[in-house]
Write an enzyme that holds these catalytic residues in place. Sequence first.
Site, PDB file in Angstrom:
ATOM      1  N   TYR A 126       0.802  -1.224   0.000  1.00  0.00           N
ATOM      2  CA  TYR A 126       0.000   0.000   0.000  1.00  0.00           C
ATOM      3  C   TYR A 126       0.836   1.277   0.000  1.00  0.00           C
ATOM      4  O   TYR A 126       0.359   2.342   0.351  1.00  0.00           O
ATOM      5  CB  TYR A 126      -0.941   0.014   1.216  1.00  0.00           C
ATOM      6  CG  TYR A 126      -2.048  -1.029   1.187  1.00  0.00           C
ATOM      7  CD1 TYR A 126      -2.141  -1.961   0.166  1.00  0.00           C
ATOM      8  CD2 TYR A 126      -3.013  -1.077   2.178  1.00  0.00           C
ATOM      9  CE1 TYR A 126      -3.143  -2.912   0.135  1.00  0.00           C
ATOM     10  CE2 TYR A 126      -4.025  -2.024   2.165  1.00  0.00           C
ATOM     11  CZ  TYR A 126      -4.080  -2.948   1.145  1.00  0.00           C
ATOM     12  OH  TYR A 126      -5.086  -3.884   1.135  1.00  0.00           O
ATOM     13  N   LYS A 178       3.789 -14.705   3.472  1.00  0.00           N
ATOM     14  CA  LYS A 178       3.728 -15.495   2.233  1.00  0.00           C
ATOM     15  C   LYS A 178       5.149 -15.687   1.732  1.00  0.00           C
ATOM     16  O   LYS A 178       5.480 -15.446   0.565  1.00  0.00           O
ATOM     17  CB  LYS A 178       2.849 -14.767   1.199  1.00  0.00           C
ATOM     18  CG  LYS A 178       2.521 -15.564  -0.041  1.00  0.00           C
ATOM     19  CD  LYS A 178       1.502 -16.661   0.179  1.00  0.00           C
ATOM     20  CE  LYS A 178       1.316 -17.492  -1.069  1.00  0.00           C
ATOM     21  NZ  LYS A 178       0.363 -18.600  -0.876  1.00  0.00           N
ATOM     22  N   ASP A 212      -2.591 -17.914   3.330  1.00  0.00           N
ATOM     23  CA  ASP A 212      -3.798 -18.602   2.850  1.00  0.00           C
ATOM     24  C   ASP A 212      -4.253 -19.650   3.858  1.00  0.00           C
ATOM     25  O   ASP A 212      -5.449 -19.788   4.131  1.00  0.00           O
ATOM     26  CB  ASP A 212      -3.607 -19.189   1.436  1.00  0.00           C
ATOM     27  CG  ASP A 212      -2.190 -19.626   1.130  1.00  0.00           C
ATOM     28  OD1 ASP A 212      -1.303 -19.481   1.995  1.00  0.00           O
ATOM     29  OD2 ASP A 212      -1.958 -20.115   0.007  1.00  0.00           O
ATOM     30  N   ASP A 236      -5.071  -6.125   6.370  1.00  0.00           N
ATOM     31  CA  ASP A 236      -6.320  -5.499   5.939  1.00  0.00           C
ATOM     32  C   ASP A 236      -7.375  -6.572   5.712  1.00  0.00           C
ATOM     33  O   ASP A 236      -8.501  -6.507   6.227  1.00  0.00           O
ATOM     34  CB  ASP A 236      -6.027  -4.712   4.643  1.00  0.00           C
ATOM     35  CG  ASP A 236      -7.190  -3.868   4.184  1.00  0.00           C
ATOM     36  OD1 ASP A 236      -8.191  -3.764   4.921  1.00  0.00           O
ATOM     37  OD2 ASP A 236      -7.110  -3.303   3.076  1.00  0.00           O
TER      38      ASP A 236
HETATM   39 MG    MG Z   1      -9.891  -2.546   5.190  1.00  0.00          MG
END
Ligand code: MG
Length: 340
Positions: A126, A178, A212, A236
Amino acid sequence: MSGRSREATLIAGDGIGPEITHATLQVLDALGVAFDWDEQYGGMSAVEKAGTPLPDATVDSIRRTRLALKGPLTTPVGGGYRSVNVALRQEFDLYANVRPVKSIVPGGRYPNVDLVVIRENTEGMYTGYDRTFKVGNDPKALAQATSVMTRDGCRRIVCYAFEYAKRHGRKKVTVVHKANILKATSGLFLETAKMIAREYEGQIASDDKIVDNAAMQLVINPAQFDVIVTTNMFGDILSDEASGLVGGLGLAPGANIGERAAIFEAVHGSAPDIAGQGIANPAAQMLAAAMMLDHVGELETAGRLRRAVETAIVKDNVRTKDLGGSASTTEFARAVARRL
Ligand code: MG
Ligand code: NAI
């Protein structure tokens, strides 16, 4: 609140923001809490009022007060201005996003959830390196995003998670990553986390999970999780998922913490689908205000607020539509105020 009232910035926000913020102020009033609010704008409502989604006055206010309660801010999907939420986190280096998730509603599918997602809030996917290489409807369009991770960024968020665990009497930190695929970025995060975990051996247990699998384990057996620490985008997604285990976004508060400021907000967005109808659940914003009270050392008052929210939902059975009830935002606020 004891002593003089403390100045704090208030951003009511977009969509359901003003409704849930108003309800929260009502409850803080009943609690006898006197923040000296400096009201400012952000997001879509700031575009309407000041011609920009993040006015200087808003940033200046937070710089001065170092403390804010914020409603959700709308970010246009696809094009348009960049997220003001992300901009604020970057402006004030609010690197730790703390999102507790706890079962409140009895008889829910998951009665034993009590976990905290600690999300890195300034790096990863982000950071804003997200661009397209195309002209108009170019059939050969290509888009590219770059994830940026630093050793320092990884270290401070993982340390924050372990220190948080110590402070709150939690037993285990699970590092979610990951690193099997994103060997460089997620690899750096995991490697750093393992070094820090060693420093806490014998005090705080730790393990790690690939994201995952963690997402699946959250649904199968959420009680195994205590503190989860993870990178920006995974945090998030997992924090919304976790809130779904305990009744949804209407119950999920969050804090954005840095050295220079702290901004408290609900995890959810501006919910345009129900805005203006008076039916939004203000509990998440009230619980965010409780986290804000914790932050300024008003632990007892924060506890009273949390208990009143829980009692209104559980004992008084006053619930908004998202929790299967028919109470309005205002009715819920009144029920909480009554319990104070
Ligand atoms: Mg969010
Ligand atoms: P959202 O969280 O606003 O809504 C998702 C679903 O949950 C909707 O069906 C909504 O009605 C429901 N919901 C959310 N909060 C609720 C509440 N308090 N009571 C009852 N139901 C509630 O997510 P969405 O629709 O993906 O995003 C809408 C806008 O919000 C977007 O512009 C997005 O960028 C922004 N957003 C802002 C955030 C922030 O300010 N921190 C966080 C997430 C999204």
